[in-house]
Write a protein that holds these residues in place. Sequence first.
Motif, short mmCIF file in Angstrom:
data_model
loop_
_atom_site.label_atom_id
_atom_site.label_comp_id
_atom_site.label_asym_id
_atom_site.label_seq_id
_atom_site.Cartn_x
_atom_site.Cartn_y
_atom_site.Cartn_z
N PRO A 95 -86.41 138.15 -29.24
CA PRO A 95 -85.48 138.13 -30.64
C PRO A 95 -84.35 139.01 -30.36
N ASP A 96 -84.59 139.88 -29.18
CA ASP A 96 -82.86 140.85 -28.29
C ASP A 96 -82.29 139.73 -27.65
N LEU A 97 -83.15 139.63 -26.54
CA LEU A 97 -81.63 138.46 -26.33
C LEU A 97 -81.00 137.54 -26.86
N GLU A 98 -82.08 136.81 -28.32
CA GLU A 98 -81.13 135.65 -29.20
C GLU A 98 -80.24 136.66 -29.52
N ARG A 99 -80.40 137.44 -30.13
CA ARG A 99 -79.30 138.04 -30.72
C ARG A 99 -77.94 138.52 -29.82
N LEU A 100 -78.32 139.19 -28.56
CA LEU A 100 -77.32 139.16 -27.88
C LEU A 100 -76.45 138.10 -27.63
N VAL A 101 -77.06 136.63 -27.12
CA VAL A 101 -76.61 135.33 -26.94
C VAL A 101 -75.57 134.88 -28.26
N ASP A 102 -76.69 134.86 -29.63
CA ASP A 102 -75.89 134.88 -31.01
C ASP A 102 -75.01 135.58 -30.92
N THR A 103 -74.32 136.87 -30.81
CA THR A 103 -73.49 137.78 -30.92
C THR A 103 -72.09 137.12 -30.29
N CYS A 104 -72.26 136.33 -28.83
CA CYS A 104 -71.19 136.68 -27.98
C CYS A 104 -71.29 135.39 -28.03
N GLN A 105 -71.75 134.24 -28.33
CA GLN A 105 -71.25 133.20 -28.60
C GLN A 105 -70.88 132.86 -30.45
N ASP A 106 -70.78 133.81 -30.47
CA ASP A 106 -69.85 133.67 -31.95
C ASP A 106 -68.21 134.57 -31.91
N SER A 112 -61.91 131.67 -29.50
CA SER A 112 -61.01 130.36 -29.19
C SER A 112 -60.67 130.00 -30.56
N THR A 113 -60.82 130.24 -31.68
CA THR A 113 -59.93 130.37 -32.60
C THR A 113 -59.06 130.80 -32.42
N ALA A 114 -58.66 132.15 -32.90
CA ALA A 114 -57.81 132.75 -32.53
C ALA A 114 -56.39 132.67 -31.80
N GLN A 115 -57.49 132.06 -30.58
CA GLN A 115 -56.14 131.31 -29.40
C GLN A 115 -55.30 130.24 -29.87
N ASN A 116 -56.03 129.63 -30.12
CA ASN A 116 -55.80 127.78 -30.70
C ASN A 116 -54.80 127.94 -31.63
N GLN A 117 -54.80 129.26 -32.69
CA GLN A 117 -54.02 129.35 -33.73
C GLN A 117 -52.44 130.29 -33.36
N GLN A 118 -53.01 131.51 -32.12
CA GLN A 118 -51.86 132.09 -32.13
C GLN A 118 -50.94 131.17 -31.19
N LYS A 119 -51.09 130.35 -30.23
CA LYS A 119 -51.15 128.69 -29.50
C LYS A 119 -50.27 127.59 -30.52
N GLU A 120 -50.21 127.35 -32.08
CA GLU A 120 -49.97 127.00 -32.52
C GLU A 120 -48.24 127.77 -33.46
N VAL A 121 -48.92 129.33 -33.89
CA VAL A 121 -47.68 129.38 -34.31
C VAL A 121 -46.28 129.78 -33.14
N VAL A 122 -47.38 129.68 -31.76
CA VAL A 122 -45.76 129.76 -30.67
C VAL A 122 -45.21 128.22 -30.91
N ALA A 123 -46.39 127.48 -31.14
CA ALA A 123 -45.29 126.19 -30.79
C ALA A 123 -44.45 125.84 -31.69
N GLU A 124 -44.69 126.38 -33.24
CA GLU A 124 -43.33 126.45 -34.33
C GLU A 124 -42.70 127.19 -34.10
N LEU A 125 -43.26 128.48 -33.36
CA LEU A 125 -41.37 129.36 -34.10
C LEU A 125 -40.42 129.15 -32.39
N ARG A 126 -41.15 128.37 -31.46
CA ARG A 126 -40.10 128.27 -29.85
C ARG A 126 -39.17 126.83 -30.68
N PRO A 127 -39.36 125.97 -31.70
CA PRO A 127 -38.27 125.55 -31.84
C PRO A 127 -37.43 126.24 -32.41
#
Length: 136
Positions: A95-106, A112-127
């Motif tokens: 249970p301890d290992l599963e909880r840690l894996v789930d936490t890290c995967q989350d 990853s979502t935040a990085q993708n959003q940041q790339k989109e904002v930069v792409a919109e702001l550049r022009p």
Amino acid sequence: VQREAAEAELLEASKGAGCKGRRRLEDAIQLAMTVGVAPKNLKAANDRLQLLITHEEKCALAAGNIRRAMHTLQKEPWKFQQIMEMVKPLQPWTPDLERLVDTCQDYMRRSSTAQNQQKEVVAELRPLLQRLQGTR
């Protein structure tokens, strides 16, 4: 009758996995020893118990590796990937290992979502920035 019941419980408990399975097997071994179950059956059960204990130790070691790597996830996400490759064969996890894996995967998904959003904002702001510089 008690010996037969103890043998049956020993066989069933030997099929278990995880912490609960280990505890059940330990109890079954103790009962089997007190009622005089055949030594070969006890040996097989003890071998299975040792496998369960070894598995729990490996899971605890992997959990420690994940805990040590957690503070570097943002800078070095590949470390988590390496640990995951080591951890996958250990399933079923404690249970301890599963909880840690789930936490890290989350965390990795959110990062990853935040990085993708940041790339989109930069792409919109550049022009827009280029247009602003062109009007000066």
